[in-house]
Design a protein around this motif. Sequence first.
Motif, mmCIF file in Angstrom:
data_model
loop_
_atom_site.group_PDB
_atom_site.id
_atom_site.type_symbol
_atom_site.label_atom_id
_atom_site.label_comp_id
_atom_site.label_asym_id
_atom_site.label_seq_id
_atom_site.Cartn_x
_atom_site.Cartn_y
_atom_site.Cartn_z
ATOM 1 N N ASP A 73 -0.093 -79.793 42.879
ATOM 2 C CA ASP A 73 1.356 -79.657 42.760
ATOM 3 C C ASP A 73 1.911 -78.459 43.538
ATOM 4 O OD1 ASP A 73 1.388 -81.888 41.248
ATOM 5 O OD2 ASP A 73 1.907 -80.927 39.355
ATOM 6 N N GLU A 74 1.024 -77.615 44.057
ATOM 7 C CA GLU A 74 1.464 -76.476 44.860
ATOM 8 C C GLU A 74 1.605 -76.826 46.335
ATOM 9 O OE1 GLU A 74 -0.297 -72.477 43.527
ATOM 10 O OE2 GLU A 74 -1.846 -73.922 42.943
ATOM 11 N N ILE A 75 1.147 -77.997 46.737
ATOM 12 C CA ILE A 75 1.191 -78.397 48.143
ATOM 13 C C ILE A 75 2.625 -78.712 48.544
ATOM 14 C CG2 ILE A 75 0.358 -80.059 49.858
ATOM 15 C CD1 ILE A 75 -1.957 -80.674 47.892
ATOM 16 N N ASP A 76 3.035 -78.207 49.707
ATOM 17 C CA ASP A 76 4.367 -78.497 50.239
ATOM 18 C C ASP A 76 4.364 -79.696 51.182
ATOM 19 O OD1 ASP A 76 5.563 -76.206 48.975
ATOM 20 O OD2 ASP A 76 4.608 -74.978 50.524
ATOM 21 N N LEU A 77 3.229 -79.911 51.838
ATOM 22 C CA LEU A 77 3.169 -80.972 52.840
ATOM 23 C C LEU A 77 1.734 -81.471 52.960
ATOM 24 C CD1 LEU A 77 4.353 -82.613 55.257
ATOM 25 C CD2 LEU A 77 3.915 -80.608 56.693
ATOM 26 N N VAL A 78 1.580 -82.788 52.988
ATOM 27 C CA VAL A 78 0.282 -83.413 53.272
ATOM 28 C C VAL A 78 0.385 -84.130 54.612
ATOM 29 C CG1 VAL A 78 -1.476 -85.056 52.525
ATOM 30 C CG2 VAL A 78 -0.186 -83.766 50.815
ATOM 31 N N LEU A 79 -0.504 -83.801 55.525
ATOM 32 C CA LEU A 79 -0.566 -84.464 56.821
ATOM 33 C C LEU A 79 -1.819 -85.324 56.882
ATOM 34 C CD1 LEU A 79 0.462 -81.589 59.270
ATOM 35 C CD2 LEU A 79 1.872 -83.477 58.434
ATOM 36 N N GLY A 80 -1.635 -86.619 57.011
ATOM 37 C CA GLY A 80 -2.761 -87.513 57.242
ATOM 38 C C GLY A 80 -3.067 -87.525 58.724
ATOM 39 N N ALA A 81 -4.338 -87.343 59.066
ATOM 40 C CA ALA A 81 -4.707 -87.227 60.487
ATOM 41 C C ALA A 81 -5.924 -88.086 60.777
ATOM 42 C CB ALA A 81 -4.958 -85.768 60.850
ATOM 43 N N SER A 82 -5.796 -89.380 60.521
ATOM 44 C CA SER A 82 -6.869 -90.334 60.789
ATOM 45 C C SER A 82 -6.525 -91.182 62.009
ATOM 46 C CB SER A 82 -7.086 -91.253 59.579
ATOM 47 O OG SER A 82 -7.548 -90.530 58.464
ATOM 48 N N ALA A 83 -7.551 -91.627 62.710
ATOM 49 C CA ALA A 83 -7.316 -92.498 63.860
ATOM 50 C C ALA A 83 -6.842 -93.872 63.412
ATOM 51 C CB ALA A 83 -8.584 -92.618 64.693
ATOM 52 N N ALA A 84 -7.478 -94.404 62.381
ATOM 53 C CA ALA A 84 -7.083 -95.693 61.804
ATOM 54 C C ALA A 84 -6.852 -95.464 60.312
ATOM 55 C CB ALA A 84 -8.169 -96.738 62.024
ATOM 56 N N THR A 114 -1.161 -92.988 55.214
ATOM 57 C CA THR A 114 -2.385 -92.544 54.540
ATOM 58 C C THR A 114 -2.147 -91.260 53.749
ATOM 59 O OG1 THR A 114 -3.816 -93.630 56.158
ATOM 60 C CG2 THR A 114 -4.758 -91.785 54.938
ATOM 61 N N ALA A 115 -1.319 -90.368 54.281
ATOM 62 C CA ALA A 115 -1.035 -89.114 53.579
ATOM 63 C C ALA A 115 -0.433 -89.374 52.208
ATOM 64 C CB ALA A 115 -0.093 -88.249 54.410
ATOM 65 N N ALA A 116 0.456 -90.370 52.101
ATOM 66 C CA ALA A 116 1.061 -90.694 50.815
ATOM 67 C C ALA A 116 0.032 -91.248 49.835
ATOM 68 C CB ALA A 116 2.198 -91.694 51.016
ATOM 69 N N LEU A 117 -0.903 -92.032 50.338
ATOM 70 C CA LEU A 117 -1.945 -92.591 49.474
ATOM 71 C C LEU A 117 -2.887 -91.511 48.970
ATOM 72 C CD1 LEU A 117 -2.748 -95.813 51.521
ATOM 73 C CD2 LEU A 117 -1.386 -95.644 49.426
ATOM 74 N N VAL A 118 -3.199 -90.538 49.824
ATOM 75 C CA VAL A 118 -4.020 -89.406 49.395
ATOM 76 C C VAL A 118 -3.269 -88.602 48.339
ATOM 77 C CG1 VAL A 118 -5.030 -87.199 50.122
ATOM 78 C CG2 VAL A 118 -5.332 -89.242 51.542
ATOM 79 N N LEU A 139 0.718 -87.188 40.683
ATOM 80 C CA LEU A 139 1.893 -88.051 40.597
ATOM 81 C C LEU A 139 3.163 -87.230 40.401
ATOM 82 C CD1 LEU A 139 0.479 -90.988 38.440
ATOM 83 C CD2 LEU A 139 0.805 -90.902 40.926
ATOM 84 N N THR A 140 3.014 -85.919 40.452
ATOM 85 C CA THR A 140 4.179 -85.039 40.323
ATOM 86 C C THR A 140 4.253 -84.161 41.570
ATOM 87 O OG1 THR A 140 2.840 -83.468 39.034
ATOM 88 C CG2 THR A 140 4.114 -85.109 37.810
ATOM 89 N N GLY A 141 4.616 -82.899 41.414
ATOM 90 C CA GLY A 141 4.691 -82.021 42.565
ATOM 91 C C GLY A 141 5.924 -82.274 43.406
ATOM 92 N N HIS A 142 5.952 -81.667 44.605
ATOM 93 C CA HIS A 142 7.139 -81.726 45.449
ATOM 94 C C HIS A 142 6.810 -81.965 46.918
ATOM 95 C CE1 HIS A 142 5.678 -77.545 45.551
ATOM 96 N NE2 HIS A 142 6.073 -77.566 46.804
ATOM 97 N N ALA A 143 5.570 -82.331 47.231
ATOM 98 C CA ALA A 143 5.132 -82.403 48.627
ATOM 99 C C ALA A 143 5.765 -83.554 49.392
ATOM 100 C CB ALA A 143 3.614 -82.519 48.684
#
Length: 310
Positions: free
Chosen positions: A54-65, A73-77, A83-87
Amino acid sequence: MRSCEIVGWGTSLPDRIVRFGDEVRYRIVDDLSHLDMLVDAAERALARASVAPDEIDLVLGASAAGVQPIPCTAALVLERLTLTGHAAAFDVNSTCTSFITALDVASRYLEAGDAETILIVSGDVGSRFLNPDQRESYELFSDAGAAVVLKRSSDPQRGVIASAQRTWPASAHDTEIRGGLSRSPAQVYADADPADYLFDMDGRRALLAMMRVLPEFFAAFHERSGVAHDDVALWVPHQASAALGPMLDRLGIPADRRVDEVADFGNMVSASVPFMLARALDAGRVGRGDTVILCGTAAGLTANVLALRL
């Protein structure tokens, strides 16, 4: 200098080992998913950083596929982490060098003050796209996941010193998977060429293209950034193939200050660079104050280079 620091890292490697002669490859089993592997690496990185999801501000998914076409993919991770937080969550894709691109993007968010804590998650299951009839690629790839947690640094000497990325579109089709999205969606699969849904690479053509363009690309980066070879503690290149060593020699990169573990791990696609960086950090090969260069080539043909002071 774009101020940031890696405060946590984690990797995920399948237990299943496949050997091709003296070379080792890692392939996930049927009951383990791509998402499972990414989340495992992310959880390890967060634990090492002592950061709660919940402390994460941003998740970047960086997969080729990615895991699936929609959502990213970042949203799925993120869904698996909390299920809370603010990222916010979105994907960055430059295929094999996606992690380097994501790190570049993340450093800009941190420098601008738009985020304080960013999670980057990379990894692919290349084995599920391979064509057994193309031996060169079938025996090259491994599955793996890797993640890092980045924060804005209070030390102005730590962060991204410089970065560069370029694409040569004349080589766009040397490495590709043609099917699966809008060009050849699932509803036309029955009438499509099954080979379009498998990895297709003209290795010789791709290598020749890289050999032509990389020396000038790297020379321009060093001239513009002011980062000399003697300033670099370790080069962490994408582990593309057995041609890595000769290519690094051609670029004048010293053998004792570079990572070349293709024989032991193969090409881990987007996980390759962060996985090898994590190994170097775990082994104490590099540490705080060291300058590392993350670099590599990817489908497109794209090249990336980023100088990071740890």
